[in-house]
Write a protein that holds these residues in place. Structure first.
Motif, PDB file in Angstrom:
ATOM      1  N   VAL A 109      -6.033  36.410  -1.056  1.00 10.37           N
ATOM      2  CA  VAL A 109      -7.358  37.096  -0.982  1.00 10.37           C
ATOM      3  C   VAL A 109      -7.596  37.651  -2.644  1.00 10.37           C
ATOM      4  O   VAL A 109      -6.742  37.836  -3.134  1.00 10.37           O
ATOM      5  CB  VAL A 109      -7.450  38.351  -0.288  1.00 10.37           C
ATOM      6  N   GLY A 110      -8.766  37.230  -3.243  1.00 14.24           N
ATOM      7  CA  GLY A 110      -9.375  37.631  -4.543  1.00 14.24           C
ATOM      8  C   GLY A 110      -9.721  39.090  -4.307  1.00 14.24           C
ATOM      9  O   GLY A 110     -10.577  39.276  -3.671  1.00 14.24           O
ATOM     10  N   VAL A 111      -9.177  40.020  -5.387  1.00 16.58           N
ATOM     11  CA  VAL A 111      -9.784  41.509  -5.237  1.00 16.58           C
ATOM     12  C   VAL A 111     -10.127  41.911  -6.615  1.00 16.58           C
ATOM     13  O   VAL A 111      -9.400  41.452  -7.767  1.00 16.58           O
ATOM     14  CB  VAL A 111      -8.592  42.285  -4.684  1.00 16.58           C
ATOM     15  N   PRO A 143     -10.809  27.190  -4.916  1.00 20.38           N
ATOM     16  CA  PRO A 143     -11.398  25.888  -4.478  1.00 20.38           C
ATOM     17  C   PRO A 143     -12.904  25.749  -5.042  1.00 20.38           C
ATOM     18  O   PRO A 143     -13.296  24.883  -4.994  1.00 20.38           O
ATOM     19  CB  PRO A 143     -11.568  26.359  -2.950  1.00 20.38           C
ATOM     20  N   GLY A 144     -13.503  26.976  -5.453  1.00 19.96           N
ATOM     21  CA  GLY A 144     -14.749  26.889  -6.020  1.00 19.96           C
ATOM     22  C   GLY A 144     -14.731  25.875  -7.231  1.00 19.96           C
ATOM     23  O   GLY A 144     -15.696  25.384  -7.620  1.00 19.96           O
ATOM     24  N   MET A 145     -13.660  25.985  -7.935  1.00 24.00           N
ATOM     25  CA  MET A 145     -13.584  24.993  -9.156  1.00 24.00           C
ATOM     26  C   MET A 145     -13.939  23.566  -9.133  1.00 24.00           C
ATOM     27  O   MET A 145     -13.913  23.130 -10.069  1.00 24.00           O
ATOM     28  CB  MET A 145     -12.298  25.229 -10.014  1.00 24.00           C
ATOM     29  N   LEU A 164     -14.204  34.071  -0.749  1.00 22.62           N
ATOM     30  CA  LEU A 164     -14.918  35.082  -1.715  1.00 22.62           C
ATOM     31  C   LEU A 164     -14.116  36.016  -2.134  1.00 22.62           C
ATOM     32  O   LEU A 164     -12.823  36.442  -1.734  1.00 22.62           O
ATOM     33  CB  LEU A 164     -15.907  35.785  -0.550  1.00 22.62           C
ATOM     34  N   ILE A 165     -14.564  36.781  -3.083  1.00 27.16           N
ATOM     35  CA  ILE A 165     -13.893  37.900  -3.677  1.00 27.16           C
ATOM     36  C   ILE A 165     -14.138  39.150  -3.111  1.00 27.16           C
ATOM     37  O   ILE A 165     -15.424  39.229  -2.875  1.00 27.16           O
ATOM     38  CB  ILE A 165     -14.262  37.947  -5.368  1.00 27.16           C
ATOM     39  N   ILE A 166     -13.356  39.911  -2.870  1.00 23.06           N
ATOM     40  CA  ILE A 166     -13.380  41.252  -2.260  1.00 23.06           C
ATOM     41  C   ILE A 166     -13.459  42.310  -3.057  1.00 23.06           C
ATOM     42  O   ILE A 166     -12.978  42.369  -4.092  1.00 23.06           O
ATOM     43  CB  ILE A 166     -12.895  41.524  -1.087  1.00 23.06           C
TER      44      ILE A 166
HETATM   45  P1  AMP Z   1     -18.057  33.420  -7.083  1.00 21.47           P
HETATM   46  O1  AMP Z   1     -18.035  34.441  -6.125  1.00 21.47           O
HETATM   47  O2  AMP Z   1     -19.357  32.564  -7.030  1.00 21.47           O
HETATM   48  O3  AMP Z   1     -17.918  34.029  -8.547  1.00 21.47           O
HETATM   49  O4  AMP Z   1     -16.865  32.427  -6.652  1.00 21.47           O
HETATM   50  C1  AMP Z   1     -15.451  33.049  -6.311  1.00 21.47           C
HETATM   51  C2  AMP Z   1     -14.483  32.233  -6.806  1.00 21.47           C
HETATM   52  O5  AMP Z   1     -13.348  32.723  -6.500  1.00 21.47           O
HETATM   53  C3  AMP Z   1     -14.459  30.815  -6.415  1.00 21.47           C
HETATM   54  O6  AMP Z   1     -14.168  29.703  -7.614  1.00 21.47           O
HETATM   55  C4  AMP Z   1     -13.187  30.921  -5.420  1.00 21.47           C
HETATM   56  O7  AMP Z   1     -12.842  29.440  -5.279  1.00 21.47           O
HETATM   57  C5  AMP Z   1     -12.359  31.811  -5.998  1.00 21.47           C
HETATM   58  N1  AMP Z   1     -11.450  32.609  -5.143  1.00 21.47           N
HETATM   59  C6  AMP Z   1     -11.817  33.409  -4.281  1.00 21.47           C
HETATM   60  N2  AMP Z   1     -10.596  33.703  -3.494  1.00 21.47           N
HETATM   61  C7  AMP Z   1      -9.656  33.116  -3.851  1.00 21.47           C
HETATM   62  C8  AMP Z   1      -8.411  32.728  -3.480  1.00 21.47           C
HETATM   63  N3  AMP Z   1      -7.898  33.665  -2.346  1.00 21.47           N
HETATM   64  N4  AMP Z   1      -7.623  32.003  -4.033  1.00 21.47           N
HETATM   65  C9  AMP Z   1      -8.056  31.292  -5.182  1.00 21.47           C
HETATM   66  N5  AMP Z   1      -9.373  31.188  -5.462  1.00 21.47           N
HETATM   67  C10 AMP Z   1     -10.140  32.162  -4.790  1.00 21.47           C
END
Ligand code: AMP
Ligand code: MG
Length: 347
Positions: free
Chosen positions: A121-123, A233-235, A66-68
């Protein structure tokens, strides 16, 4: 569960609803929140049980991090990330609040559940005053994936959030339709050069103007083969897909309209540019916006894909914008909805 709806068109006069939404987040509940990109399904990013409930409500695979969402304040960046490179501060300074997510090394205070077990972490700081007010009142980072049921097109209105996860979450905050309409651009800053993991609401060209060279992850441009592991990973998951199969046509608009017109009869759905609406007299058409107006295309692409689920169409054909500017993100969402079933039209 009864899902409460808070209508919050602005902060002034709506402090009570904002506080209620923040209290729910602090109490470990899930709240649908507006952002400029798409609606998010928010929870306290530091509470593993709350975060686990996000995955359950969406039906999201647990390895998809998840993105924070943070306030626009570098002290928060330093609190949840470590070894932050100077470029990250520069990008935050330039583009936040806005549709840019940066992948950075995580501080272990961010739970494994939130990052899908990754050490990064995604920020991001969202450009929506209501959600920024909720984050400030909650005083915790909010983990928020897109609010859609996993696999469906993302939600750009509160009504769509209700349609997907109503009854499964405590509340939805209606902050109006999303101004950008596609998710954030994801840039990995743990490597050199930085890597584009997902095209989105912040055009690549604007990022290159600050970063210089940016590498493009292969998952942006094509589907992953068995055994390949994209860095986001979501891709790797099928995504954004309506029920009927989608085929995307790339090439100049007259040529793609003519090619689609040959195939699209009764029972077909077509997503096309405003200028091409007349090519498909027998199909159900949805206007993606003018060829030149990629901002409008971004705002409309998900609702266009969703709209066919209210029809009986058995096939959907879509015209793809060229990849400049927001066209890269719009085209990526269409191609992902199509499982990368793409017809390249010459001419
Ligand atoms: P969404 O919240 O539906 O937009 O999905 C979030 C996207 O961010 C997904 O494709 C995740 O795989 C990607 N994502 C979130 N955190 C990370 C991370 N730490 N490294 C790589 N991708 C991330
Ligand atoms: Mg999503």
């Amino acid at each position: 569960m009864q899902t409460e709806l808070f209508t919050v068109p602005m902060i002034e006069g709506h402090e009570t609803e904002i506080q209620k939404a923040a209290d729910l987040i602090r109490a470990g509940q899930l709240v649908g929140i507006p952002t400029e990109t798409v609606y998010g399904l928010g929870a306290d990013a530091l509470n593993p049980e709350a975060v686990a409930n996000i995955y359950a409500a969406k039906g999201r695979p647990s390895d998809n991090p998840l993105i924070i969402h943070l306030p626009n304040d570098v002290r928060w960046l330093d609190r949840y990330c470590v070894e932050v490179p100077p470029l990250a501060y520069e990008l935050a300074e330039t583009f936040w609040p806005g549709p840019l997510t940066m992948i950075l090394r995580r501080n272990p205070v961010v739970p494994d559940r939130t990052t899908g077990g990754l050490d990064t972490v995604g920020v991001r700081c969202p450009d929506h005053p209501v959600t920024r007010a909720i984050i400030a009142a909650a005083d915790v980072p909010i983990a928020a994936p897109s609010a859609n049921t996993s696999g469906r097109p993302s939600c750009t209105t509160a009504a769509e959030v209700m349609e997907d996860v109503g009854g499964k979450i405590a509340a939805v905050v209606d902050g109006g339709p999303c101004a950008v309409g596609v998710e954030s651009t994801i840039l990995d800053l743990t490597c050199t050069p930085p890597k584009l993991l997902r095209p989105g609401g912040m055009p690549l060209e604007q990022l290159e103007a600050v970063c210089g060279e940016i590498e493009i992850d292969p998952a942006v441009l094509r589907s992953m083969q068995a055994g390949e592991r994209p860095r986001a990973p979501g891709m790797k998951y099928r995504h954004y897909a309506p029920k009927a199969p989608v085929t995307v046509f790339t090439g100049n608009p007259e040529a793609t309209a003519a090619a689609i017109a040959k195939q699209a009869g009764e029972g077909s759905g077509v997503i096309c540019f405003t200028e091409c609406l007349d090519y498909f007299p027998n199909a159900i058409t949805v206007d993606l916006g003018s060829v030149e107006d990629k901002q409008e295309q971004a705002r409309r692409v998900f609702s266009a894909l969703r709209s066919f689920d209210r029809t009986q169409v058995t096939a959907i054909y879509a015209q793809c914008p060229d990849p400049a500017g927001l066209g890269l993100a719009v085209g990526n969402r269409l191609k992902k909805a199509a499982g990368f079933h793409v017809v390249e039209v010459q001419g």
